[in-house]
Design an enzyme around this catalytic site. Structure first.
Site, short mmCIF file in Angstrom:
data_model
loop_
_atom_site.label_atom_id
_atom_site.label_comp_id
_atom_site.label_asym_id
_atom_site.label_seq_id
_atom_site.Cartn_x
_atom_site.Cartn_y
_atom_site.Cartn_z
N LYS A 29 0.79 -1.22 0.00
CA LYS A 29 0.00 0.00 0.00
C LYS A 29 0.83 1.27 0.00
O LYS A 29 0.28 2.36 -0.20
CB LYS A 29 -0.96 -0.02 1.19
CG LYS A 29 -2.06 -1.05 1.03
CD LYS A 29 -2.90 -0.74 -0.20
CE LYS A 29 -4.17 -1.55 -0.21
NZ LYS A 29 -5.10 -1.11 -1.24
N1 PMP Z 1 -3.91 -7.75 1.78
C1 PMP Z 1 -3.88 -6.78 2.72
C2 PMP Z 1 -3.36 -7.11 4.09
C3 PMP Z 1 -4.33 -5.49 2.41
O1 PMP Z 1 -4.30 -4.51 3.35
C4 PMP Z 1 -4.83 -5.24 1.11
C5 PMP Z 1 -5.32 -3.87 0.77
N2 PMP Z 1 -6.64 -3.63 1.19
C6 PMP Z 1 -4.88 -6.29 0.17
C7 PMP Z 1 -4.39 -7.52 0.55
C8 PMP Z 1 -5.51 -6.14 -1.20
O2 PMP Z 1 -4.95 -5.23 -2.08
P1 PMP Z 1 -5.88 -4.36 -3.05
O3 PMP Z 1 -6.60 -3.35 -2.20
O4 PMP Z 1 -4.92 -3.73 -4.01
O5 PMP Z 1 -6.86 -5.27 -3.72
#
Ligand code: PMP
Length: 310
Positions: free
Chosen positions: A43
């Site tokens: 992120k």
């Molecule tokens: N795993 C974790 C621990 C996350 O914080 C996130 C982000 N929400 C994701 C996976 C998924 O990524 P995305 O939001 O890009 O789909």
């Protein structure tokens, strides 16, 4: 000098490594170590680009506040990037989140506002409602809004996708990633499909989330609670670009957490639940392919250190 100008220059270009102990059959299985970003998760990539875009649009002015209401790692991305750039991060989160995450945010200098988890979505104390109120009450504040901000998948189109393509020398055949906002799988998926349309893009989803049912039937089914953090959802974000995703598959909490533990013991990499989900799914996909040229890539979203107390 080989020193970097700032910690922000360490975001992205994360290493890719083969999983050698898990039996993936004849094909190769690689993971991208997103825990190696300076904020410890994928992120950081969108934290940086959401801020840069808001600056370019003129919405964010020096000294302004960036408000976000979520329960994922984005808060850490924003907390890392915002003070570096001279902005004040304000993060609103429900009280069910782990103490490590709250303490970390405060250590990064963020203002953390805790709201009760058990209130209806339209209650003023609901975390999204609260964040919106803070934006209204704070001059110069903007909402990062990762679930409805195309800058999020765009960041993965610009960075994550090209890195996967380059690091596999263009040999990637399958890309697997769990969807929370869907930014990772959508943006990287779009980039990879543009390089070679046969590359299969597979989205992972926790059992209990509504995404898979919606993708398959167009209906919002009944959701159920699940324990893996950061993936799945009970509303459909505009940051899921369904057109670039070939397939949706669900994984149970049990399979996700068991795989996270297994990868720690067998491969020496400490994972969170969503990364465990990704590896479980990538291995399932790999075992269905009887092709030594196949190359399955998935994402290790963050570090398991963030979840040890749970
Ligand atoms: N795993 C974790 C621990 C996350 O914080 C996130 C982000 N929400 C994701 C996976 C998924 O990524 P995305 O939001 O890009 O789909």
């Amino acid at each position: 000098m080989s020193a970097y100008p700032s910690v922000l220059d360490l975001i992205g270009e994360t290493p890719m490594v083969a999983l050698s102990q898990l039996d993936a059959g004849p094909c190769r299985l690689f993971v991208k170590l997103e825990n190696q970003n300076p904020g410890g998760s994928i992120k950081d990539r969108i934290g940086l680009s959401m801020i840069e875009t808001a600056e370019r649009d003129g919405r964010l002015k020096p000294g302004g506040a960036i408000v976000e209401a979520t329960a994922g790692n984005t808060r850490l991305g924003l907390a890392l990037v915002a003070p570096q750039q001279g902005y004040r991060p304000v993060l609103v989160m429900p009280d069910k989140m782990s103490q490590e995450k709250i303490d970390m945010l405060r250590a990064f200098g963020a203002r953390v506002v805790i709201t009760p988890t058990a209130v209806p979505a339209d209650h003023p104390e609901n975390y999204v409602m609260k964040a919106k109120q803070i934006v209204k009450d704070t001059p110069g504040a903007i909402m990062a809004n990762q679930f409805f901000n195309d800058v999020n998948p765009e960041a993965h189109y610009q960075t994550t996708g090209p890195e996967v393509w380059r690091q596999t020398g263009g040999k990637v055949t399958h890309f697997v990633a769990g969807a929370g906002t869907g930014g990772t799988v959508s943006g990287a998926g779009k980039y990879l499909k543009e390089q070679r349309s046969e590359i299969r893009i597979i989205a992972g989803d926790p059992q209990g989330s509504l995404y898979t049912g919606y993708a398959q039937t167009g209906q919002m089914g009944e959701g159920e609670p699940y324990k893996v953090e950061g993936v799945g959802g009970d509303k459909i974000p505009t940051t899921v670009w369904f057109d670039y995703i070939d397939e949706w598959r669900q994984v149970s909490d049990r399979d996700s957490f068991l795989m996270a533990r297994r990868v720690a013991r067998e491969e020496g990499i400490l994972l969170g639940g969503s990364a465990g989900m990704n590896v479980h799914l990538a291995l399932e996909v790999a075992r269905e392919i009887d092709d030594p040229d196949a190359c399955v890539v998935t994402i290790l979203t963050d570090t398991g250190e963030r979840y040890l107390s749970k």
